[in-house]
Design a protein around this motif. Structure first.
Motif, short mmCIF file in Angstrom:
data_model
loop_
_atom_site.label_atom_id
_atom_site.label_comp_id
_atom_site.label_asym_id
_atom_site.label_seq_id
_atom_site.Cartn_x
_atom_site.Cartn_y
_atom_site.Cartn_z
N PRO A 178 0.99 -0.97 -0.34
CA PRO A 178 0.00 0.39 0.13
C PRO A 178 0.64 1.20 -0.53
CG PRO A 178 -0.84 -1.73 1.63
CD PRO A 178 0.69 -2.17 1.52
N GLU A 179 0.83 2.28 -0.50
CA GLU A 179 1.35 3.81 -0.74
C GLU A 179 1.52 4.58 0.26
OE1 GLU A 179 1.44 7.95 -3.74
OE2 GLU A 179 -0.57 6.35 -4.23
N GLY A 180 2.22 4.41 0.88
CA GLY A 180 2.58 5.60 2.47
C GLY A 180 2.28 4.44 2.82
N PHE A 181 2.51 3.07 3.38
CA PHE A 181 2.22 2.29 4.49
C PHE A 181 3.21 2.75 5.73
CE2 PHE A 181 3.34 -1.47 7.27
CZ PHE A 181 1.99 -2.19 7.40
N ASN A 182 2.73 2.41 7.55
CA ASN A 182 3.76 2.63 7.82
C ASN A 182 3.41 2.01 9.51
OD1 ASN A 182 1.17 4.67 8.39
ND2 ASN A 182 2.28 6.47 8.99
N ASN A 183 3.11 0.71 8.77
CA ASN A 183 2.24 0.86 10.26
C ASN A 183 3.37 -1.13 10.71
OD1 ASN A 183 0.13 -0.28 12.38
ND2 ASN A 183 -0.71 -1.27 11.09
N PRO A 184 4.67 -1.07 10.90
CA PRO A 184 5.06 -0.02 11.14
C PRO A 184 5.91 0.34 9.12
CG PRO A 184 6.08 -1.52 11.47
CD PRO A 184 5.38 -2.04 10.90
N SER A 185 6.47 1.40 8.89
CA SER A 185 7.18 1.91 8.01
C SER A 185 8.96 1.24 7.78
CB SER A 185 7.50 3.32 7.84
OG SER A 185 8.78 3.76 8.33
N VAL A 186 9.02 0.72 6.87
CA VAL A 186 10.88 0.59 7.00
C VAL A 186 12.15 1.36 8.22
CG1 VAL A 186 12.71 -0.46 4.87
CG2 VAL A 186 10.46 -1.29 4.94
N ASP A 187 11.45 2.35 7.81
CA ASP A 187 12.24 3.41 8.89
C ASP A 187 12.25 3.57 9.82
OD1 ASP A 187 13.26 4.40 6.58
OD2 ASP A 187 12.56 6.21 6.03
N ASP A 188 10.84 2.58 10.30
CA ASP A 188 10.94 2.51 11.65
C ASP A 188 11.24 1.58 12.63
OD1 ASP A 188 9.56 4.87 11.61
OD2 ASP A 188 7.45 4.86 12.14
N THR A 189 10.95 0.33 11.92
CA THR A 189 12.23 -1.17 11.75
C THR A 189 13.02 -0.42 11.86
OG1 THR A 189 10.01 -1.89 9.93
CG2 THR A 189 11.78 -3.30 10.77
N ARG A 190 13.99 0.31 11.32
CA ARG A 190 15.13 0.38 11.20
C ARG A 190 15.51 1.08 13.02
NH1 ARG A 190 15.90 3.56 7.64
NH2 ARG A 190 15.83 5.45 8.60
N LYS A 191 14.30 2.47 12.58
CA LYS A 191 15.30 2.30 14.02
C LYS A 191 15.10 2.32 14.87
CE LYS A 191 13.61 6.74 11.94
NZ LYS A 191 13.10 8.38 11.95
N PHE A 192 13.98 1.14 15.63
CA PHE A 192 12.99 0.94 17.31
C PHE A 192 12.96 -0.88 16.98
CE2 PHE A 192 10.24 4.91 14.83
CZ PHE A 192 10.89 5.07 16.37
N ALA A 193 13.76 -1.10 15.54
CA ALA A 193 14.05 -2.86 16.05
C ALA A 193 14.95 -2.92 16.01
CB ALA A 193 12.54 -3.39 14.85
N LEU A 194 15.94 -2.96 14.98
CA LEU A 194 16.96 -2.68 14.88
C LEU A 194 18.08 -2.27 15.69
CD1 LEU A 194 19.65 -4.43 13.07
CD2 LEU A 194 19.47 -2.74 11.47
N TRP A 195 17.95 -0.71 15.69
CA TRP A 195 18.69 -0.03 16.67
C TRP A 195 18.38 -0.27 17.35
CZ3 TRP A 195 24.02 2.13 15.65
CH2 TRP A 195 23.99 2.13 14.12
N ASN A 210 15.12 12.34 10.34
CA ASN A 210 15.74 10.89 9.60
C ASN A 210 16.70 10.80 11.19
OD1 ASN A 210 15.01 10.45 7.86
ND2 ASN A 210 16.29 12.26 6.45
N ASP A 211 17.40 9.40 11.83
CA ASP A 211 18.06 8.88 12.35
C ASP A 211 19.73 9.61 12.20
OD1 ASP A 211 17.50 6.64 10.31
OD2 ASP A 211 18.34 5.30 11.55
#
Length: 257
Positions: free
Chosen positions: A95-112, A246-247
């Motif tokens: 889906p366009e603009g999907f953010n539940n979560p976004s790829v960026d949020d996954t990087r920030k809050f899950a990975l880092w 950005n992070d």
């Protein structure tokens, strides 16, 4: 407990043995197994919101250390059951603009969020609703961006004495271990300050001594840039990321004597 003991007795290679449980059963399952409560050497966490990764890893690394047997804590299923780790933006069917979560949020809050808490790493789960999901994935290129971000993080941490470092969020005023800023450090040697949304933060170096060199690391590209000023211990230091939203990661290393 009996299963863990059986595996330990059978395994000639001394592997880490961990236990996995549902998000709402962590206290019930893990707490009695800490310290001498079992032969387990770690926990495999799961949650329903990637924004909970950081404080949950801090909790179990801290509690296991206090129990006298530090655990290796990793995140094996961050995020919701339906979405998990999403496919890249623009991938067919996303889906366009999907953010539940976004790829960026996954990087920030899950990975880092996990790594800066002292966690061992992240195993991503693809959910069951999105393209190339957990039930039928045939194209791992669907998560190409997330693999890139993982590679950047792994290469960065390989150069650090991570076994001698621990979470020190209190040095950036984050005693609640929320997602405003993370700090992972080896006292008086190296300090990492991760700012998920960029911006400003104060680092407490009042108990540190000597001079430090600082660079800004970009978790999205793997590139570094000089901060443009020197840092001395014995005081607080104001940090301002090169950009907002950005992070960015501040890397502050003790200068060689």
């Amino acid at each position: 407990r009996a299963m863990a003991r059986y595996i330990e007795d059978l395994d000639p290679y001394d592997h880490i043995i961990v236990v996995h449980t549902y998000p709402n059963q962590q206290d019930k399952v893990y707490a009695p197994l800490l310290g001498n409560g079992s032969v387990l050497s770690g926990a495999s966490l799961q949650n329903s919101n990637i924004r909970d990764c950081h404080h949950q890893v801090v909790k179990w690394t801290s509690r296991s250390t206090k129990a006298g047997k530090p655990w290796v804590v990793g995140f094996d299923e961050p995020g919701t059951a339906g979405e998990g780790m999403p496919a890249d933006p623009g991938y067919p069917g996303m889906p366009e603009g999907f953010n539940n979560p976004s790829v960026d949020d996954t990087r920030k809050f899950a990975l880092w969020g996990t790594l800066m808490a002292g966690g061992s790493g992240v195993e991503y789960y693809f959910g069951y609703k999105l393209p190339q999901n957990d039930l039928l994935c045939e194209d791992w290129r669907s998560r190409d961006l997330s693999w890139k971000y993982c590679s950047i993080a792994l290469e960065f941490f390989k150069s650090l004495p991570v076994g001698e470092m621990r979470n020190m969020d209190e040095l950036v005023g984050n005693n609640k271990h929320d997602n405003s800023a993370y700090c992972f450090a080896k006292y008086n040697s190296i300090y990492l300050v991760y700012l998920p949304e960029g911006g400003k933060r104060t680092l407490d170096l009042t108990l540190a001594k000597g001079g430090f060199a600082m660079t800004w690391f970009n978790p999205r590209s793997g590139e570094s840039q000089p901060a443009g000023f020197a840092i001395n211990g014995g005081k607080t230091v104001d940090l301002e990321a090169p950009g907002s939203k950005n992070d960015w990661l501040a890397v502050i290393k003790r200068k060689r004597l």
